[in-house]
Design a protein around this motif. Structure first.
Motif, mmCIF file in Angstrom:
data_model
loop_
_atom_site.group_PDB
_atom_site.id
_atom_site.type_symbol
_atom_site.label_atom_id
_atom_site.label_comp_id
_atom_site.label_asym_id
_atom_site.label_seq_id
_atom_site.Cartn_x
_atom_site.Cartn_y
_atom_site.Cartn_z
ATOM 1 N N LYS A 101 -1.636 5.185 3.176
ATOM 2 C CA LYS A 101 -1.542 4.882 4.611
ATOM 3 C C LYS A 101 -1.686 6.155 5.442
ATOM 4 O O LYS A 101 -2.413 6.190 6.440
ATOM 5 C CB LYS A 101 -0.198 4.210 4.924
ATOM 6 N N THR A 102 -0.980 7.200 5.014
ATOM 7 C CA THR A 102 -1.046 8.477 5.732
ATOM 8 C C THR A 102 -2.464 9.039 5.691
ATOM 9 O O THR A 102 -2.975 9.526 6.712
ATOM 10 C CB THR A 102 -0.060 9.491 5.122
ATOM 11 N N ALA A 103 -3.119 8.942 4.554
ATOM 12 C CA ALA A 103 -4.489 9.449 4.423
ATOM 13 C C ALA A 103 -5.438 8.665 5.327
ATOM 14 O O ALA A 103 -6.317 9.254 5.979
ATOM 15 C CB ALA A 103 -4.944 9.363 2.973
ATOM 16 N N ARG A 104 -5.266 7.344 5.399
ATOM 17 C CA ARG A 104 -6.122 6.527 6.260
ATOM 18 C C ARG A 104 -5.944 6.890 7.731
ATOM 19 O O ARG A 104 -6.913 7.054 8.472
ATOM 20 C CB ARG A 104 -5.810 5.043 6.060
ATOM 21 N N TRP A 105 -4.693 6.991 8.162
ATOM 22 C CA TRP A 105 -4.426 7.341 9.560
ATOM 23 C C TRP A 105 -4.920 8.756 9.869
ATOM 24 O O TRP A 105 -5.469 9.008 10.948
ATOM 25 C CB TRP A 105 -2.933 7.212 9.873
ATOM 26 N N VAL A 121 0.854 -1.191 0.000
ATOM 27 C CA VAL A 121 0.000 0.000 0.000
ATOM 28 C C VAL A 121 0.887 1.236 0.000
ATOM 29 O O VAL A 121 1.878 1.318 0.733
ATOM 30 C CB VAL A 121 -0.926 0.004 1.237
ATOM 31 N N SER A 122 0.504 2.191 -0.806
ATOM 32 C CA SER A 122 1.268 3.427 -0.939
ATOM 33 C C SER A 122 1.343 4.164 0.400
ATOM 34 O O SER A 122 0.363 4.207 1.147
ATOM 35 C CB SER A 122 0.568 4.311 -1.976
ATOM 36 N N PRO A 123 2.493 4.753 0.726
ATOM 37 C CA PRO A 123 2.600 5.531 1.961
ATOM 38 C C PRO A 123 1.611 6.700 2.002
ATOM 39 O O PRO A 123 1.119 7.076 3.073
ATOM 40 C CB PRO A 123 4.035 6.043 1.944
ATOM 41 N N LEU A 124 1.277 7.247 0.853
ATOM 42 C CA LEU A 124 0.309 8.333 0.790
ATOM 43 C C LEU A 124 -1.075 7.845 1.253
ATOM 44 O O LEU A 124 -1.757 8.517 2.032
ATOM 45 C CB LEU A 124 0.228 8.889 -0.636
ATOM 46 N N ALA A 147 -8.682 12.234 12.539
ATOM 47 C CA ALA A 147 -9.644 13.332 12.382
ATOM 48 C C ALA A 147 -11.025 12.899 12.872
ATOM 49 O O ALA A 147 -11.741 13.668 13.525
ATOM 50 C CB ALA A 147 -9.715 13.777 10.935
ATOM 51 N N GLY A 148 -11.420 11.658 12.595
ATOM 52 C CA GLY A 148 -12.709 11.142 13.048
ATOM 53 C C GLY A 148 -12.776 11.041 14.563
ATOM 54 O O GLY A 148 -13.803 11.351 15.176
#
Length: 71
Positions: free
Chosen positions: A12-16, A7-10, A21-22
């Motif tokens: 992963k960062t977006a998911r985290w 999985v792209s680091p981008l 944020a949630g």
């Protein structure tokens, strides 16, 4: 079985970021709604006491009118 795809680091960062944020949003929303709900519970409890008192009075009046009819 096919090996998992990296999985792209981008992504992963977006998911985290979305997860964090949630969590922050949920905490702020909870802190906003908690006092409102407490006030609603307090008002409902007062209304319940008044309603129970009115029911008790109505029951006493009904019993008293039954007794006067039976005499």
């Amino acid at each position: 079985m096919v090996p998992p795809v990296a999985v792209s680091p981008l992504i992963k960062t977006a998911r985290w970021s979305a997860l964090i944020a949630g969590i922050v949003y949920g905490k702020r929303r909870y802190d906003h709604l908690k006092p409102i709900a407490a006030e609603e519970r307090r008002v409902e409890e007062e209304e319940k006491k008044i309603r129970e008192e009115n029911e008790r009075i109505a029951k006493e009046l009904a019993e008293a009118s039954e007794e006067s009819i039976l005499k």
